[in-house]
Structures are given as C-alpha cells and as structure tokens.
Design a protein around this motif. Structure first.
Motif, PDB file in Angstrom:
ATOM      1  N   TYR A   1      -4.413   6.030 -14.528  1.00 57.02           N
ATOM      2  CA  TYR A   1      -4.245   5.300 -13.283  1.00 57.02           C
ATOM      3  C   TYR A   1      -2.912   4.577 -13.379  1.00 57.02           C
ATOM      4  O   TYR A   1      -2.729   3.724 -14.235  1.00 57.02           O
ATOM      5  CB  TYR A   1      -5.370   4.291 -13.100  1.00 57.02           C
ATOM      6  CG  TYR A   1      -6.709   4.937 -12.850  1.00 57.02           C
ATOM      7  CD1 TYR A   1      -7.406   5.549 -13.892  1.00 57.02           C
ATOM      8  CD2 TYR A   1      -7.267   4.943 -11.579  1.00 57.02           C
ATOM      9  CE1 TYR A   1      -8.625   6.150 -13.676  1.00 57.02           C
ATOM     10  CE2 TYR A   1      -8.500   5.542 -11.357  1.00 57.02           C
ATOM     11  CZ  TYR A   1      -9.170   6.135 -12.415  1.00 57.02           C
ATOM     12  OH  TYR A   1     -10.382   6.735 -12.195  1.00 57.02           O
TER      13      TYR A   1
ATOM     14  N   GLN B   1      -6.790  -4.538  -4.813  1.00 58.32           N
ATOM     15  CA  GLN B   1      -6.709  -3.261  -4.095  1.00 58.32           C
ATOM     16  C   GLN B   1      -7.489  -3.324  -2.785  1.00 58.32           C
ATOM     17  O   GLN B   1      -7.090  -2.731  -1.786  1.00 58.32           O
ATOM     18  CB  GLN B   1      -7.244  -2.117  -4.962  1.00 58.32           C
ATOM     19  CG  GLN B   1      -6.390  -1.823  -6.186  1.00 58.32           C
ATOM     20  CD  GLN B   1      -4.975  -1.400  -5.838  1.00 58.32           C
ATOM     21  OE1 GLN B   1      -4.685  -1.016  -4.713  1.00 58.32           O
ATOM     22  NE2 GLN B   1      -4.072  -1.510  -6.796  1.00 58.32           N
TER      23      GLN B   1
ATOM     24  N   ILE C   1      -3.266   8.551  -9.451  1.00 51.17           N
ATOM     25  CA  ILE C   1      -4.113   9.044 -10.528  1.00 51.17           C
ATOM     26  C   ILE C   1      -3.497  10.332 -11.013  1.00 51.17           C
ATOM     27  O   ILE C   1      -3.289  11.257 -10.243  1.00 51.17           O
ATOM     28  CB  ILE C   1      -5.535   9.281 -10.042  1.00 51.17           C
ATOM     29  CG1 ILE C   1      -6.125   7.950  -9.585  1.00 51.17           C
ATOM     30  CG2 ILE C   1      -6.378   9.874 -11.161  1.00 51.17           C
ATOM     31  CD1 ILE C   1      -7.361   8.116  -8.786  1.00 51.17           C
TER      32      ILE C   1
ATOM     33  N   SER D   1      -3.366  -3.717   4.821  1.00 48.60           N
ATOM     34  CA  SER D   1      -2.448  -2.687   5.297  1.00 48.60           C
ATOM     35  C   SER D   1      -2.965  -1.987   6.545  1.00 48.60           C
ATOM     36  O   SER D   1      -2.265  -1.166   7.135  1.00 48.60           O
ATOM     37  CB  SER D   1      -2.182  -1.664   4.195  1.00 48.60           C
ATOM     38  OG  SER D   1      -3.384  -1.011   3.848  1.00 48.60           O
TER      39      SER D   1
ATOM     40  N   LYS E   1      -4.757   2.604  10.129  1.00 45.64           N
ATOM     41  CA  LYS E   1      -3.963   3.796   9.781  1.00 45.64           C
ATOM     42  C   LYS E   1      -4.505   5.051  10.442  1.00 45.64           C
ATOM     43  O   LYS E   1      -3.925   6.125  10.333  1.00 45.64           O
ATOM     44  CB  LYS E   1      -3.963   3.991   8.261  1.00 45.64           C
ATOM     45  CG  LYS E   1      -3.229   2.889   7.518  1.00 45.64           C
ATOM     46  CD  LYS E   1      -3.274   3.084   6.026  1.00 45.64           C
ATOM     47  CE  LYS E   1      -2.641   1.887   5.334  1.00 45.64           C
ATOM     48  NZ  LYS E   1      -2.909   1.891   3.896  1.00 45.64           N
TER      49      LYS E   1
ATOM     50  N   VAL F   1      -1.508   3.094  -6.199  1.00 43.05           N
ATOM     51  CA  VAL F   1      -2.008   3.579  -7.476  1.00 43.05           C
ATOM     52  C   VAL F   1      -2.066   5.091  -7.442  1.00 43.05           C
ATOM     53  O   VAL F   1      -2.525   5.671  -6.479  1.00 43.05           O
ATOM     54  CB  VAL F   1      -3.406   2.989  -7.736  1.00 43.05           C
ATOM     55  CG1 VAL F   1      -4.018   3.614  -8.964  1.00 43.05           C
ATOM     56  CG2 VAL F   1      -3.316   1.491  -7.883  1.00 43.05           C
TER      57      VAL F   1
ATOM     58  N   SER G   1       0.833  -1.201   0.000  1.00 42.23           N
ATOM     59  CA  SER G   1       0.000   0.000   0.000  1.00 42.23           C
ATOM     60  C   SER G   1       0.867   1.251   0.000  1.00 42.23           C
ATOM     61  O   SER G   1       0.531   2.252  -0.606  1.00 42.23           O
ATOM     62  CB  SER G   1      -0.952  -0.019   1.191  1.00 42.23           C
ATOM     63  OG  SER G   1      -0.741   1.074   2.026  1.00 42.23           O
TER      64      SER G   1
ATOM     65  N   THR H   1      -4.812   5.507   3.086  1.00 43.36           N
ATOM     66  CA  THR H   1      -4.292   5.996   1.807  1.00 43.36           C
ATOM     67  C   THR H   1      -4.950   5.295   0.638  1.00 43.36           C
ATOM     68  O   THR H   1      -5.260   5.914  -0.370  1.00 43.36           O
ATOM     69  CB  THR H   1      -2.772   5.787   1.720  1.00 43.36           C
ATOM     70  OG1 THR H   1      -2.495   4.412   2.008  1.00 43.36           O
ATOM     71  CG2 THR H   1      -2.049   6.660   2.702  1.00 43.36           C
ATOM     72  N   GLN H   2      -5.164   4.009   0.771  1.00 42.53           N
ATOM     73  CA  GLN H   2      -5.775   3.269  -0.329  1.00 42.53           C
ATOM     74  C   GLN H   2      -7.145   3.847  -0.665  1.00 42.53           C
ATOM     75  O   GLN H   2      -7.475   4.053  -1.812  1.00 42.53           O
ATOM     76  CB  GLN H   2      -5.955   1.793   0.057  1.00 42.53           C
ATOM     77  CG  GLN H   2      -4.691   1.008   0.108  1.00 42.53           C
ATOM     78  CD  GLN H   2      -4.097   0.812  -1.256  1.00 42.53           C
ATOM     79  OE1 GLN H   2      -3.081   1.404  -1.574  1.00 42.53           O
ATOM     80  NE2 GLN H   2      -4.732  -0.005  -2.071  1.00 42.53           N
TER      81      GLN H   2
ATOM     82  N   ILE I   1      -5.340  -5.149  -0.364  1.00 38.44           N
ATOM     83  CA  ILE I   1      -4.261  -4.278   0.118  1.00 38.44           C
ATOM     84  C   ILE I   1      -4.803  -3.321   1.172  1.00 38.44           C
ATOM     85  O   ILE I   1      -4.194  -3.111   2.220  1.00 38.44           O
ATOM     86  CB  ILE I   1      -3.629  -3.487  -1.053  1.00 38.44           C
ATOM     87  CG1 ILE I   1      -2.894  -4.440  -1.993  1.00 38.44           C
ATOM     88  CG2 ILE I   1      -2.681  -2.418  -0.538  1.00 38.44           C
ATOM     89  CD1 ILE I   1      -2.335  -3.778  -3.241  1.00 38.44           C
TER      90      ILE I   1
ATOM     91  N   LEU J   1      -7.325   7.229  -2.548  1.00 35.76           N
ATOM     92  CA  LEU J   1      -6.700   7.348  -3.854  1.00 35.76           C
ATOM     93  C   LEU J   1      -7.628   6.954  -4.991  1.00 35.76           C
ATOM     94  O   LEU J   1      -7.191   6.728  -6.100  1.00 35.76           O
ATOM     95  CB  LEU J   1      -5.435   6.497  -3.914  1.00 35.76           C
ATOM     96  CG  LEU J   1      -4.261   7.113  -3.182  1.00 35.76           C
ATOM     97  CD1 LEU J   1      -3.106   6.149  -3.117  1.00 35.76           C
ATOM     98  CD2 LEU J   1      -3.829   8.397  -3.849  1.00 35.76           C
TER      99      LEU J   1
END
Lengths: 618, 370
Positions: free
Chosen positions: A224, B232, A63, B239, B245, A61, A56, B251-252, B235, B255
C-alpha cells in the motif's frame, strides 16, 4: 395477559403526557445532533472540500501487487530444472500520465520496441481499471533499467517493476513436459478459472506450468503506497508479503532426459522411458524441442514463426499428440489375441513364402524372399508379416480390437497433460459409423501388422510394452514425484495408478516376452542393433508406412522425399529376466525401426544402467 | 386480539415504509458501487443485502399483523433466548476477525449481539411500563433494569464488541431518561458513570480499543491503522465536494483503502460519489424517518407503545449518529454499522424488526387497549 392490559388501562394519563413532553425535548436533541453532522459535512465537503479533493487526486493510495515467486520444478534427485530470477519489467500507470504519446516516443528507443507495438499493448489493456498497470516490456536489460531510473522525471507514469521470472537451468530440457509461461490473455482473464489474475500476469501456457498453475503460482503480496501528483511513492503504508508457490518434484531424471534428447538430435520424434511397475516416467522427450528459454518475457514473433515453419513441427508434443500407425509393434497385440483365443499356440507353424494371397490380392511380407516355415517366437523375432496376416485373419478385426483396447490402445493413457490424443483402434462398427462401408477382410490383415486404420501415440506403445512384461497391468504414466510447500512439507506424494488389466493369461505374455527377447538377441532378430553389451534386453521393432506408393518401391530410403518416408519404431524393456524399465522410441520419417530407432533406445538404456550403477538403490 | 380490524389497514404507516424503501434503494446502489468492480466469487454483497431486505420486509409483515402488546409478556422469553445465544456465541461461535460474534446458520452468520439490542429495548419498555411511580424512579427501582442491561452488556464486551456493548448502554440511558427519575438518583448515576470511565479505560478496554481512541485524539501517531482509516475516510467524504464525483466514479472508494468500505464506512462512498447535495438528501430522508418514529411514539395510546418506539428510535439514532460521526472523523473508530445502510444481515434484520414494531404501534394507535 388480561392482568397486564388491565394495568395498562390504569396508566395515568398524566404520566403519558409527561412522557410525550420529553419526546419534544428528544426531537430537539436529535435536530441538534443532525445540525452537528450537517455542519461537519459542510466543513469537509464545502469549506475544506477542494483541499481534500487535491489530496484524493494526488495523495492517494496505490496498491501494488508483489508477484509471488513461482514454485520450483525439480528432477527426481532434487536437481533444479526450473527456478526463478528477477526480471525488470517496464509498466505504465494510466492514472499518472494522461497523455502517453510523448512518453511512448521517448520509451521506444530505450526499450527497442516499435511505437506501434507499445501502443498496441496499451490499447489491449483499455478495458482494465485505471489503477492496474499496463505492461510495456518485460525483462529489460540493465542499461535500459539504469536509463529509466535516471530519467524518471521525464517519464511520468512509467515504472520499473521487479518480477520473479523463470530461469531454465537446463535451457530447453523436457520443454514439452514443463511447458512455459506467457502473459495472460484477455480470454483467459474472462474465464472463471483465472478470476484472481490481473492483466500482465504470467500464467502457465503448456505442460506442467499450465496443468499445475494453481500449485505453482503462490499468492501475490501487496504494497500500500502513498503517491504524489507525479505518481512517485511518498511512503509505504502497509506491506503484505507474497506467498511462494509450491515446488514440484518430477519423476524425470535430468541425465537420462538429456541423453534421450541428445540421441534424437536433428530428428523429429520422441523417446519415453518409464518404470514398468509404477508408471513413473524417467524421460519423456519430444523433438525438436521448444525454445522455451527464448519465450521468457513474451514469445518474440520471429521465434514463434520459426517454430511454426519448422517442417519437424516442434510445437507438437509427439509423445502424446503424435498419432502414428503402430507398425510391427502391434504384433504383440496380435500374438496375445491369437494365443488367448487359441487360434495359435507357441508351436503353431505357418509358411511364409514372402507374401500371402487373399481374394486374389497379394499381401507382401517385408522380406520378399520369405521366412519359410516359421513359429511364433521366430515370427516375432524376425517380424514376419505373413504369420500375423494369418493369425489376424483367423481372429477377425473385432476380436483383435478387444485385445488392443485391453492393452490401452485407442484410449488416452491419462497422463496429466493437456491435449493428449487417444489414437484409433478400428472395428467393423467403427467403419460402418465413420465410413458408411462394411469391413473388408483384407483390412484385417493390414490391421494385424499395425497398418491400415490403426493409430497410436508413442506413450500408448510404451504403456503396452510395460504391461506386456509386468504381468499385464496398465499404469497411468505419471511425472510428479511429489509436491512440497515452501516450508518443505510434502503435500502430495507419488502413488501408482492402475488403469487397466490386459486380457489373457500371464503365461501368454511370457511367451511373447521370450519372442521379444529374441528380437534383440537372435542373430536374425530385427532389433539386433539395440543389443547391449552386458545386459539382456527385449524389444520390438516397427516400421510404419506413411503411404504405400509403388513409385517408391526399391528406391533407397534417403532418396524418398522426407514426408513419404516410414516412421521408425522401437519399443523395449530391460533387464530381460526382471524388467524394470520400458523405453519406447519413435522417429518420424526415420525409416526402419531396427536400424534407426533401435540404436537410440540402446543409448538410453545404456545410460539408464550407467546411472543406476552409479547410485545405489534407495 | 388477532381479529382483523379494518382500521388497522386504514392506519397503515405508508410514510415510514416510504422512508425505509428509499434508504434501502440508496443502500443497494451504494453497495454495488462499494464492491465495484466485483471480482470476488460467489453472490455479490448487494444481492445478499437485497435478500436481507426482502427477509426484513417479510418480518415487518409478520410483526405488524401482531399486536405489539404481546411483547409485554414475551419479553422475558426473548431475553432468556438472547442471553443463551450470546453465551453460545461466546463459547462455540465462529471465530472471525479475532472475535466471537457470529453463529453460523448456514445461509448467513447470525450476530446475536445485534438481536440483543432490540431485545433490550423490548425488555426495558416492558419493565418501565409495568412500574408506576408518582415521584419518579429511585435507585432501588433501577436495580432491575441496570441488571437486565449489564448481563448482555458484559457478555458482548467479552466477545469483544465494544461498539455493540456501548449501544446497550446508550439504549438504557436514553430510555431511562424518558421515564421519570428522582433528581438525586440522576445525579448519583451521573457521578458513578463519570468515575467509571477511567476504570473502564484501564481494565475493560482491550489494547486495540484504547489505541483507537488514542489515535483519534492524535491521528498522526499511527498513520497505518485507525488514524489512517479516519484520514482516508475524511478524504473520501471531503473530496465529494458539492455534487460528488458521480456514481461508480469514487476514486478513494475503489482503491481498497478501507477494509470496511461496504460495512461501517459505507457512507464515505456515498458522500464521495454524491457530494454535499447527495449527503444532505440522505440525511434528510434518514432523520425524517427517525423523527417520524418519535411522532409515532407520541401518538401511542399507551406507555408501552411509547417506550417501545423511543427505544427503537434511540437504537437507530445512536448507531447512525456514531457511525456518521466516525465516518466524518469527529468520533473514534468503533465497530458501529449505519442501520439500513451498512452491509450486514443481523443488523438489517434487527432494524427492520424494530421498524415493524413501530409500525405496529402506529396502526393500533386508536385501539382501546384490551
């Protein structure tokens, strides 16, 4: 209902117990499933957690926006005035590199920017979410681009983005009209109008670019990307193409606009050329020009300071933001009011001795020797002040103001540009409100010849001229011929917008028009220097006094300090028998209208007819 | 029947209300985070969801003031209405994301397929509680419930909404297993289902649905689409580690990697920001509510009440399990909300109505029927 409840009552208790036994089994099944979920959570978050945490952090990812090509701006014949070219911008991602200091130190010489400038840019973007890149420098040269691309490893977090930017085909042509782009400000970002924008985005800051921002901007695309620990792209996951903005075709003719601007070289002022029967603007120049080609990629401070310090005030769009006493061009209004209110007829003769006395005060004519016995036509042609003093006095200020307003003075023309001024048409009420004083008759005399409190923008005078010769119709001045989408289908097409009608009959306007033709064509006419060789035109000169200082009396014009010199007006129409175009010229502190502004209008009209003859009418 | 009974208030089920309010609070917090920073115009989704919760609580008040036994007679009217709504949605419904699931009500888009789930629960409970067999249901007795399930099932499959259609199947199977079946019937049904799977694979599933299942079995084959989402999501959950967090710091989630992060993938945000501990807390509250529902089922005085509760519990449980398993990457991606936690008005209202029915059963557990 009763039957049903009856049935329920007879339900076998045994069956209910059996049902409840199965519930115990269900509880077991649910707990088993819950255990599966918890085991999976344990597996993901505790056993494999650190692995996913690294993924992570490092393999996340990103953008990235792909800027949309902004719409083009074209002239009436489809010639590109403004288009795009790729710019290479240096941006920095906060996410990728936590310590910018040494990176900034390395970048500073490459980008030729002070460390403090770069740090300021980073500081200004402090409030942005981490994944939005901070713009460090726009439009870097090839050498810097190659250096950065070759030293990517030493510059973590630094990236070069390709952004389509403006390309001015005719450098600063029509700069006040088209405007320019700049980085969106923090204040703009917070306003609701700019909600879909991000820091670093370019937005229109003036003129067409600002007013038609939504039309021109298009829609951003997105990429992306999967990136590694250093912020380098691993692979592109998804790609959404940007949608280009719509094109705007202006009513402006590039050639005529060029002539207008060249004829004003070195002077401050404005030239407007407008179709009298539609309000289409063919040329709209304000000088000195803005150096918009130097504004690309952020306005350099020294260039901005130059603009600020220039005594000719290039930052002001004089066409719509400059307000000046209309001077003798206002005599058109006084003449119309006089005829309509029947205080004069075309045959009325007044005697000009070179001055007019009122309550013991002397009001001079510009021709101190006097015009002698003079009728309306000659009074217009030779711009006799005394004739209009008398007419104005008979009318009174409020009647005069009524006609002035009907000709579009004192109100914005409605041209779709920001910061247009409305000027001022004084009335007795206005003076009581604003100055807490009653109106003096002597002030009516000044007003009748376009001095005193009167203030107009050059564009208003242009509209007034058009209305005088088109049968009394006020059109909104417009500069958009059409708006087309990227596929070429037309979204919006020019249509004339009528904003008002002039008071008084057409017959009176015709009488005035004849007088205006004499201005240029009579041998005593004040506008004789604007006369064209083969086409008859009409017009009116104006010399607007800035200050009335006795110490400058009889001093030659070029010896008076610049800022005290008179403004020169000339407003005209052509061809005289069937007018199609109005040209208005104002030269700030230019001196006499006839000798300074007249020849400029002549050049523009000559060019207009030259172009017209070259291109067959559509 | 509507006469006020003091015992009703004494038997009010405060516990389930507490569970619902706790989950609602977590849901709203999570939605705020999922759409943070909020840059879209209009009402933020967490505010909209709050309105839906308020509407839901209002609905619960209405339902508990009624005796649940009125559904015994209302069920066919409800059922007919739902079928008509489904047909309407199919014919005229707003086309959104390529499916015809919504009916625009102005203030929100109604998803009749959500309401269909609860209606099926009521219909089956009503049917099974009227029928009475000594030795269990045989095939002939099951024809009616199968037909009642199949009609909305096919209409919803046609939309196409595989997740919701499957849910109807789960409800039918769960509730039918509770009533007594003949052994032969059970084995026969299992055989039919088993042979239906390959046929369904070939003829019923849309290509994208087949692809989802394929990518689940082999996530590397399609890193861009469903496999990408599963990855994703994993993750994000993984995570989160032990303690997460921190709120708003995922963060995932921020985003934009998940297009459905405030709806179907809402839990991945929760797990990322609150970690294993927070996730356990969530599961504890959530499954306590489910198990408490079963407790209500067994405390009911009559078979109808018991079956209603079992239906509602299976409705919530299966959706929750499938959703959570999907988010954690142990099941393929199907459109399946996490009841009370994913954003969405229709699902929330339906679930709240179901909880209202359970509360109504609980409150009337000492009442002699009639």
């Amino acid at each position: 209902m009763r039957q049903d409840t009856q049935k329920l009552r007879t339900v076998n208790e045994e069956e209910l117990t059996a049902l409840k036994k199965r519930i115990d089994l269900a509880i077991g099944v649910i707990i088993l499933f819950l255990a599966i979920l918890i085991a999976r959570l344990w597996n993901l978050q505790i056993l494999k957690g650190p692995e996913f945490a690294t993924l992570s952090e490092n393999n996340s990812v990103r953008i990235r926006d792909i800027s949309a090509p902004r719409g083009n701006i074209l002239d009436r014949h489809g010639r590109l005035i403004i288009t795009n070219r790729p710019y290479f911008n240096v941006v920095w991602f906060k996410e990728d590199a936590p310590v910018p200091d040494e990176v900034i130190q390395k970048l500073s010489p490459i980008l030729k920017e002070d460390i403090s400038t770069l740090l300021t840019r980073i500081r200004e973007a402090a409030g942005q979410p981490r994944y939005i890149p901070i713009l460090l420098k726009e439009d870097i040269p090839w050498s810097a681009l190659i250096y950065i691309e070759n030293h990517r490893l030493d510059l973590p977090g630094v990236r070069v983005e390709v952004v389509p930017s403006r390309n001015y085909k005719y450098s600063n042509l029509a700069s006040h009209l088209v405007g320019y782009l700049g980085q969106i400000s923090k204040k703009e970002l917070q306003s609701s109008q700019y909600q879909q924008y991000k820091g670093g985005d370019q937005v229109g800051k003036m003129g067409v670019e600002k007013r038609f921002e939504e039309t021109l901007r298009g829609e951003k695309g997105r990429r992306y990307l999967e990136v590694d620990v250093h912020g380098f792209e691993q692979q592109q996951l998804k790609h959404i193409d940007p949608l280009p903005g719509n094109d705007i075709q202006l009513t402006i003719d590039v050639d005529l606009q060029k002539t207008a601007e060249e004829s004003m070289a070195g002077k401050a002022g404005t030239v407007i050329a407008m179709e009298v029967n539609s309000g289409r603007l063919l040329a709209i120049a304000s000088t000195p020009e803005l150096k918009i080609d130097k504004f690309i990629g952020g306005i350099p401070i020294d260039i901005w300071q130059e603009h600020l310090d220039d005594p000719l005030h290039p930052l002001i769009n004089k066409t719509i933001q400059g307000v000046y006493p209309p001077g003798s061009t206002y005599k058109i209004v006084t003449a119309l009011a006089g005829l309509s209110e029947k205080v004069i007829t075309p045959k009325t003769i007044f005697y000009c001795s070179g001055s007019y006395s009122l309550h013991g005060r002397r009001y001079g004519c510009w021709k101190s020797g006097g015009h002698g016995a003079i009728d309306l036509k000659r009074a217009l042609a030779e711009s006799c002040d005394v004739y209009f003093y008398i007419t104005g006095q008979k009318l009174g200020i409020d009647t005069l103001a009524k006609y002035a307003k009907s000709m579009g003075l004192g109100e914005k023309t409605g041209i779709p540009l920001d910061h247009e001024k409305s000027g001022l048409v004084p009335t007795s009420d206005w003076k009581k409100r604003q100055k807490k004083e009653s109106w003096q008759e002597g002030e009516t005399l000044s007003a009748a010849i376009g001095q005193g409190f009167n203030l107009t923008t050059p564009l208003q005078i242009c509209c007034l001229t058009a209305a005088t010769v088109n049968g009394g119709i006020l059109y909104q001045p417009q500069f958009i011929e059409s708006i087309t989408d990227p596929e070429g289908s037309i979204l919006q097409q020019f249509t004339p917008v009528k904003t008002g009608e002039v008071l008084g009959s057409h017959a009176y306007l015709d009488i005035i028009k004849k007088g205006l033709i004499e201005v240029v064509n009579d041998k005593h006419g004040t506008g004789i220097k604007a006369k064209l060789d083969n086409i008859v035109i009409g017009g009116k000169t104006g010399t607007a006094q800035v200050v009335r200082l006795s110490k400058f009396k009889n001093v030659p014009d070029d010896e008076i300090p610049y800022r005290y010199r008179d403004h020169a007006w000339f407003t005209s129409f052509a061809p005289a028998d069937n007018p199609e175009i109005a040209v208005t010229v104002l030269v700030e502190h230019g001196g006499h209208g006839g000798s300074v502004a007249g020849p400029i209008a002549k050049q523009v009209l000559e060019k207009y007819f030259e172009l017209k003859n070259k291109q067959p009418e559509q | 029947m509507l006469r006020f009974d003091r015992r009703l208030l004494q038997n009010f089920d405060w516990l389930i209300l507490l569970f619902v309010i706790t989950i609602a609070t977590m849901c709203l917090m999570n939605l705020y985070s999922a759409t943070y920073p909020n840059i879209s115009r209009g009402t933020p989704v967490y505010i909209k969801q709050l309105y839906f919760f308020i509407m839901g609580f209002g609905l619960i008040l209405v339902i508990i003031s009624l005796d649940y036994r009125i559904f015994l007679n209302l069920n066919y009217i409800l059922y007919t209405c739902i079928i008509l709504l489904l047909l309407y949605a199919l014919l005229l419904g707003r086309i959104q994301a390529g499916t015809q699931r919504w009916i625009d009500l102005g203030f929100f888009n109604l998803q009749p397929s959500e309401l269909a789930k609860l209606t099926l629960v009521i219909t089956l409970a009503s049917y099974y509680s009227r029928k009475h067999t000594e030795e269990g249901f045989d095939l002939r007795g099951l024809i009616a419930p199968i037909g009642l399930t199949l009609l909305p099932f096919l209409l919803i499959l046609k939309q196409p909404d595989l997740g919701t259609a499957l849910m109807l199947g789960f409800i039918f199977v769960s509730m039918t297993l509770f009533v007594k079946l003949k052994w032969q019937t059970l084995t026969f049904l299992l055989g039919v289902c088993g042979s239906l799977i390959p046929i369904a694979w070939k003829f019923i599933l849309k290509p994208y649905q087949r692809q989802r299942i394929e990518t689940f079995l082999n996530p590397e084959s399609d890193p861009l689409q469903s496999g990408y989402h599963i990855m994703q999501s994993k993750i994000a959950v993984g995570s989160g580690l032990t303690f997460g967090k921190g709120y708003l710091n995922g963060t995932q989630g921020h985003l934009d990697f998940l297009p459905e992060r405030h709806t179907d993938f809402a839990f991945s945000i929760w797990a990322e920001e609150w970690g294993f501990v927070g996730s356990l807390f969530f599961l504890a509250v959530y499954f306590s509510m489910i198990l408490w529902g079963l407790n209500i089922a067994s405390s009911s005085r009559d078979k109808f009440g018991t079956l209603l509760c079992i239906g509602v519990v299976s409705l919530i449980f299966w959706q929750a399990f499938i959703n959570l398993a999907m988010v954690m990457g142990i099941m393929p991606v199907v459109g399946m909300p996490l009841p009370l936690f994913s954003y969405g008005g229709s699902s929330l209202i339906t679930t709240m109505a179901g909880i209202g029915i359970m509360m109504s059963v609980r409150m009337r557990r000492y009442q002699v029927p009639g």
